[in-house]
Each structure stands twice: as structure tokens, then as C-alpha cells.
Design a protein around this motif. Structure first.
Motif, PDB file in Angstrom:
ATOM      1  N   UNK A 153       0.785  -1.302  -0.021  1.00 52.84           N
ATOM      2  CA  UNK A 153       0.076   0.019  -0.398  1.00 52.84           C
ATOM      3  C   UNK A 153       1.189   1.428   0.074  1.00 52.84           C
ATOM      4  N   UNK A 154       0.197   2.040   0.484  1.00 48.76           N
ATOM      5  CA  UNK A 154       0.951   3.171   0.654  1.00 48.76           C
ATOM      6  C   UNK A 154       1.907   3.832   1.562  1.00 48.76           C
ATOM      7  N   UNK A 155       3.204   4.039   1.248  1.00 47.42           N
ATOM      8  CA  UNK A 155       4.001   4.956   2.416  1.00 47.42           C
ATOM      9  C   UNK A 155       2.988   5.647   3.489  1.00 47.42           C
ATOM     10  N   UNK A 156       3.052   6.123   4.401  1.00 42.97           N
ATOM     11  CA  UNK A 156       2.880   7.397   4.870  1.00 42.97           C
ATOM     12  C   UNK A 156       2.669   8.748   4.952  1.00 42.97           C
ATOM     13  N   UNK A 157       2.251   9.472   5.009  1.00 46.58           N
ATOM     14  CA  UNK A 157       2.031  10.780   4.506  1.00 46.58           C
ATOM     15  C   UNK A 157       3.132  11.381   5.160  1.00 46.58           C
ATOM     16  N   UNK A 158       3.884  12.241   4.601  1.00 40.49           N
ATOM     17  CA  UNK A 158       4.821  13.210   4.884  1.00 40.49           C
ATOM     18  C   UNK A 158       4.546  14.283   5.072  1.00 40.49           C
ATOM     19  N   UNK A 159       5.727  15.217   5.622  1.00 37.96           N
ATOM     20  CA  UNK A 159       5.533  16.491   5.398  1.00 37.96           C
ATOM     21  C   UNK A 159       6.854  17.192   5.775  1.00 37.96           C
ATOM     22  N   UNK A 160       6.877  18.506   5.077  1.00 29.90           N
ATOM     23  CA  UNK A 160       8.579  18.702   5.337  1.00 29.90           C
ATOM     24  C   UNK A 160       8.532  19.083   7.086  1.00 29.90           C
ATOM     25  N   UNK A 161       9.566  19.320   7.337  1.00 33.74           N
ATOM     26  CA  UNK A 161       9.250  19.616   8.757  1.00 33.74           C
ATOM     27  C   UNK A 161      11.210  20.197   9.532  1.00 33.74           C
ATOM     28  N   UNK A 162      11.061  21.426   9.920  1.00 29.37           N
ATOM     29  CA  UNK A 162      12.356  22.044  10.760  1.00 29.37           C
ATOM     30  C   UNK A 162      12.188  22.576  11.920  1.00 29.37           C
ATOM     31  N   UNK A 163      13.526  22.962  13.033  1.00 31.63           N
ATOM     32  CA  UNK A 163      14.006  23.193  13.518  1.00 31.63           C
ATOM     33  C   UNK A 163      14.511  24.295  13.629  1.00 31.63           C
ATOM     34  N   UNK A 164      14.573  25.515  13.482  1.00 27.42           N
ATOM     35  CA  UNK A 164      15.530  26.641  13.722  1.00 27.42           C
ATOM     36  C   UNK A 164      16.229  26.974  15.457  1.00 27.42           C
ATOM     37  N   UNK A 165      16.363  26.328  16.218  1.00 30.85           N
ATOM     38  CA  UNK A 165      15.684  26.665  17.049  1.00 30.85           C
ATOM     39  C   UNK A 165      15.131  27.549  18.243  1.00 30.85           C
ATOM     40  N   UNK A 166      13.842  28.202  17.488  1.00 27.49           N
ATOM     41  CA  UNK A 166      13.285  28.751  17.996  1.00 27.49           C
ATOM     42  C   UNK A 166      12.129  28.672  17.559  1.00 27.49           C
ATOM     43  N   UNK A 167      11.625  28.451  16.752  1.00 27.03           N
ATOM     44  CA  UNK A 167      10.711  27.917  15.555  1.00 27.03           C
ATOM     45  C   UNK A 167       9.998  26.608  15.161  1.00 27.03           C
ATOM     46  N   UNK A 168       9.616  25.715  15.361  1.00 26.74           N
ATOM     47  CA  UNK A 168       9.825  24.093  15.327  1.00 26.74           C
ATOM     48  C   UNK A 168       8.193  24.078  13.883  1.00 26.74           C
ATOM     49  N   UNK A 169       8.206  23.621  12.935  1.00 28.24           N
ATOM     50  CA  UNK A 169       7.358  24.006  11.764  1.00 28.24           C
ATOM     51  C   UNK A 169       7.396  23.063  10.968  1.00 28.24           C
ATOM     52  N   UNK A 170       6.161  22.178  10.434  1.00 31.51           N
ATOM     53  CA  UNK A 170       5.775  21.476   9.611  1.00 31.51           C
ATOM     54  C   UNK A 170       4.499  21.668   8.252  1.00 31.51           C
ATOM     55  N   UNK A 171       5.497  21.521   7.380  1.00 28.92           N
ATOM     56  CA  UNK A 171       4.306  22.429   6.174  1.00 28.92           C
ATOM     57  C   UNK A 171       4.297  21.056   5.020  1.00 28.92           C
ATOM     58  N   UNK A 172       3.926  21.867   3.906  1.00 33.26           N
ATOM     59  CA  UNK A 172       3.694  21.315   2.842  1.00 33.26           C
ATOM     60  C   UNK A 172       3.711  21.848   1.566  1.00 33.26           C
TER      61      UNK A 172
END
Length: 181
Positions: free
Chosen positions: A162-181
Motif C-alpha cells: 500500500x501507500x507509505x506514510x504521508x510525509x510533510x516537511x519539518x524543520x527546527x531552527x532553535x526558535x520555531x518548529x515548523x511542519x508544512x507541505x
């Protein structure tokens, strides 16, 4: 000369666009979490320690009811954390945790592929089938279809194809953690 370069430029653009193919566009994802406001959150531990993952869910709309970001560790011991979204800056941010804010995301630092966010919704069952950590805490399973997904790669390691997990970009710059597509 331009006629020769045009196909080459189109091919390069196509390759660049395909680099984003690993990021799901099935559901919108937009999540921002401030270290300044929530420095003790388990979410930041997961973003900086390979093999650590957390569930992130959310309730409230920030207008009529307070918003809460809940974080649950994959360690199987730590109680669920409740982060109240209280500042004006946070309340003016629109959050969308993939398919459903109440099912949420799985966020963690893989050992080899960096920081990722996965949708916690089973990509093969539809509906509201949330994935849960397995006994080894590096995988999640679907109680409906019985597939087991590896969090290092997002791929199926047990069960039907079947399909793999739906993945989103993610980053942490020491100040903000973000997840997006």
C-alpha cells in the motif's frame, strides 16, 4: 541555441519538482510551535534526539475556545503534555495538522533522514484511523488494516502492500518548529 536549451531547462525543472514528491499534498499541513513559549515541550526533545518521536494533536479554535497542543512521547512512560496556546502571536497563526487536528502528526528526528513530520492517519484505510506506536516505539501500526510502518523511512514493514506514510516537511531552527507541505 534557445531551442536546444529549452528542453534541457524543462527537464531540470521537472527533476526539481519531483524532489518534492516525497511530501504529501493530500491534506494541508501548517504547524508552527515556538520554543520561546514552550521550551520544556517534549516536541523539542523529539526534534533534536534521533529515534525520538511524538504524536502532536490539537483541540480548540483560538476564537471561542482556547487552543491546546497535546504532545505524547514514544517512550510509553511520559504522560501526555498539554501546551496552551495563549499568546496573541500564536493565536493569530492558522494550524492544520494534516488530515485532522484531533488525529494529528507524528514528528521526530530519524537516524538517517533528518527531521520529518508524518500524518498520523493511516494512508491506506481512510476515515479516522489513527496510527499508534508499536512495542519498539520506532514503528506505528494501524489497528484496522494491521499494517506496520517504519518511522525511519515511512514505508510499510509488515502487512499488505500500500501507500507509505504521508510525509510533510519539518524543520527546527532553535526558535520555531515548523511542519508544512
Amino acid at each position: 541555441m534557445i531551442r536546444r536549451l529549452l528542453p534541457l531547462l524543462c527537464a531540470l525543472l521537472l527533476v526539481a519538482c519531483n524532489a518534492d514528491d516525497i511530501v504529501s499534498r493530500r491534506y494541508a499541513c501548517h504547524f508552527v510551535f515556538s520554543y520561546e513559549q514552550h521550551s520544556t515541550s517534549l516536541l523539542f526533545a523529539a526534534a533534536t534526539n534521533p529515534g525520538s518521536y511524538v504524536y502532536v494533536t490539537m483541540t480548540g479554535d483560538g476564537k471561542t475556545t482556547a487552543r491546546h497542543v497535546y504532545v505524547t512521547s514514544n517512550d510509553g512512560k511520559t504522560p501526555r503534555e498539554d501546551n496552551i496556546i495563549a499568546t496573541d502571536k500564536e493565536n493569530h497563526t492558522t494550524f492544520q495538522l494534516g488530515a485532522s487536528n484531533s488525529i494529528g502528526l507524528i514528528i521526530g528526528l530519524t537516524n538517517f533522514n533528518g527531521l520529518w513530520a508524518y500524518d498520523r492517519l493511516c494512508p491506506n484505510c481512510g476515515g479516522n484511523q489513527a496510527l499508534n506506536f508499536t512495542g519498539n516505539r520506532q514503528q506505528v501500526n494501524c489497528g484496522k488494516c494491521q499494517r506496520i510502518y517504519d518511522l525511519e523511512t515511512g514505508g510499510i514493514v509488515s502487512g499488505d502492500n500500500g501507500d507509505a506514510l504521508m510525509r510533510y516537511f519539518c524543520s527546527f531552527d532553535g526558535t520555531l518548529l515548523r511542519a508544512w507541505n
